[in-house]
Write a protein that holds these residues in place. Sequence first.
Motif, short mmCIF file in Angstrom:
data_model
loop_
_atom_site.label_atom_id
_atom_site.label_comp_id
_atom_site.label_asym_id
_atom_site.label_seq_id
_atom_site.Cartn_x
_atom_site.Cartn_y
_atom_site.Cartn_z
N UNK A 1 0.83 -1.21 0.00
CA UNK A 1 0.00 0.00 0.00
C UNK A 1 0.86 1.26 0.00
N UNK A 2 1.95 1.25 0.77
CA UNK A 2 2.84 2.41 0.79
C UNK A 2 3.59 2.56 -0.52
N UNK A 3 4.05 1.45 -1.10
CA UNK A 3 4.78 1.52 -2.37
C UNK A 3 3.87 2.02 -3.49
N UNK A 4 2.58 1.72 -3.40
CA UNK A 4 1.61 2.20 -4.40
C UNK A 4 1.06 3.58 -4.05
N UNK A 5 1.62 4.18 -2.98
CA UNK A 5 1.21 5.52 -2.53
C UNK A 5 -0.26 5.58 -2.16
N UNK A 6 -0.74 4.49 -1.53
CA UNK A 6 -2.09 4.49 -1.01
C UNK A 6 -2.18 5.30 0.26
N UNK A 7 -3.39 5.70 0.62
CA UNK A 7 -3.59 6.47 1.85
C UNK A 7 -3.32 5.57 3.06
N UNK A 8 -2.70 6.10 4.11
CA UNK A 8 -2.48 5.30 5.32
C UNK A 8 -3.80 4.80 5.88
N UNK A 9 -3.77 3.61 6.45
CA UNK A 9 -5.01 3.02 6.98
C UNK A 9 -5.60 3.88 8.10
N UNK A 10 -4.75 4.59 8.84
CA UNK A 10 -5.24 5.37 9.97
C UNK A 10 -5.95 6.66 9.55
N UNK A 11 -5.89 7.01 8.26
CA UNK A 11 -6.47 8.27 7.80
C UNK A 11 -7.64 7.99 6.87
N UNK A 12 -8.83 8.40 7.27
CA UNK A 12 -10.03 8.33 6.44
C UNK A 12 -10.16 9.67 5.73
N UNK A 13 -9.90 9.69 4.42
CA UNK A 13 -9.87 10.95 3.68
C UNK A 13 -11.24 11.63 3.70
N UNK A 14 -12.31 10.86 3.53
CA UNK A 14 -13.65 11.45 3.56
C UNK A 14 -13.95 12.09 4.90
N UNK A 15 -13.58 11.41 5.98
CA UNK A 15 -13.80 11.96 7.31
C UNK A 15 -12.94 13.20 7.52
N UNK A 16 -11.71 13.18 7.04
CA UNK A 16 -10.83 14.34 7.18
C UNK A 16 -11.45 15.57 6.52
N UNK A 17 -12.02 15.42 5.32
CA UNK A 17 -12.63 16.55 4.64
C UNK A 17 -13.83 17.09 5.41
N UNK A 18 -14.65 16.16 5.94
CA UNK A 18 -15.82 16.61 6.70
C UNK A 18 -15.43 17.34 7.98
N UNK A 19 -14.43 16.80 8.69
CA UNK A 19 -14.01 17.41 9.95
C UNK A 19 -13.39 18.79 9.72
N UNK A 20 -12.59 18.91 8.66
CA UNK A 20 -11.98 20.21 8.38
C UNK A 20 -13.06 21.22 8.01
N UNK A 21 -14.07 20.76 7.27
CA UNK A 21 -15.18 21.63 6.88
C UNK A 21 -15.96 22.11 8.10
N UNK A 22 -16.11 21.20 9.09
CA UNK A 22 -16.87 21.57 10.30
C UNK A 22 -16.04 22.42 11.25
N UNK A 23 -14.75 22.15 11.33
CA UNK A 23 -13.90 22.81 12.33
C UNK A 23 -13.63 24.28 12.01
N UNK A 24 -13.55 24.61 10.70
CA UNK A 24 -13.21 25.98 10.30
C UNK A 24 -14.37 26.58 9.50
N UNK A 25 -15.08 27.56 10.05
CA UNK A 25 -16.23 28.14 9.37
C UNK A 25 -15.89 28.74 8.01
#
Length: 314
Positions: free
Chosen positions: A210-234
């Motif tokens: 997964x790392x050699x193919x430049x996949x996202x780390x398992x610990x990071x949910x990209x969809x959740x990251x976008x939603x949280x950033x959207x909610x955290x900063x008006x």
Amino acid sequence: MAHSHSHSHSPQPQDGNARRLLLAFAITAGFMVIEVIGGLISGSLALLADAGHMLTDAAALLFALLAVQFARRPPNNRHTFGWLRLTTLAAFVNAIALVVITFLIVWEAIQRFYHPQPVAGATMMVIAVAGLLANIFSFWILHRGSEEKNLNVRAAALHVLGDLLGSVGAIGAAVVILLTGWTPIDPILSVLVSCLVLRSAWQLLKESVNELLEGAPRAIDVGELKRKLNRALPEVRDVHHVHVWMVGEKPIMTLHVQVIPPHDHDALLDRIQHFLEHHYNIEHATIQMEYQPCSGPECRLSELHAGHGHSHHP
């Protein structure tokens, strides 16, 4: 439109990793010779299987040590991230080697079922107990510090864990042989230990691929990251074109952020960087800030994701 890049430097754990790998290599290589001699004298497959693991481990630990040394090289114009990816490659090669060795041990165990051989239980027991102590010490050395983040050190620790389990299996087989004289227990326990090691090796192989193919780390949910950033900063209206991958132990990210034109551009950028570092341990982020509405399939997808958690700011 604005573009910014952050890159925080933190102390490198490579020095500690190198010392642990070097010490574990010395212990493993030294005791490997003892187990080979003991396995040949006693006729035990469990001991020979463990010696085979240790032979592979000695090479794996040496390879891992060399990878750590290469990873220390600073970035240059050609290798802008340095040689950090070499540690992931070492983990990948080590995982494949462990899988291959495991299948070879299982094949030899099957042959033993058809052609049983006598086993000297007492000699097997002495060597197995000494091997267990050596492997416990090596595993303890590797299973501390930053090994949970460093795939390369984790790969080496898995090799040593295979040896440790092999020694436990050899001790169990020696006890049964001494008490009952039933030699088939030797290849049976070899197969059981191999299956346990194979499971861990397969997981490591998937992570390194997964790392050699430049996949996202398992610990990071990209969809959740976008939603949280959207909610955290008006001021953040939309997050899109998000890419995150690992280089060595470091998560790297690029993203586009559509924002309400800020009164203080630098302050907003600093808040976004702080959010990524605090919530996701992302110290290296390239952020492109946009003030015009986003259009395109990814933007619509981002809106759908954000809609699950809240409505957009007016």
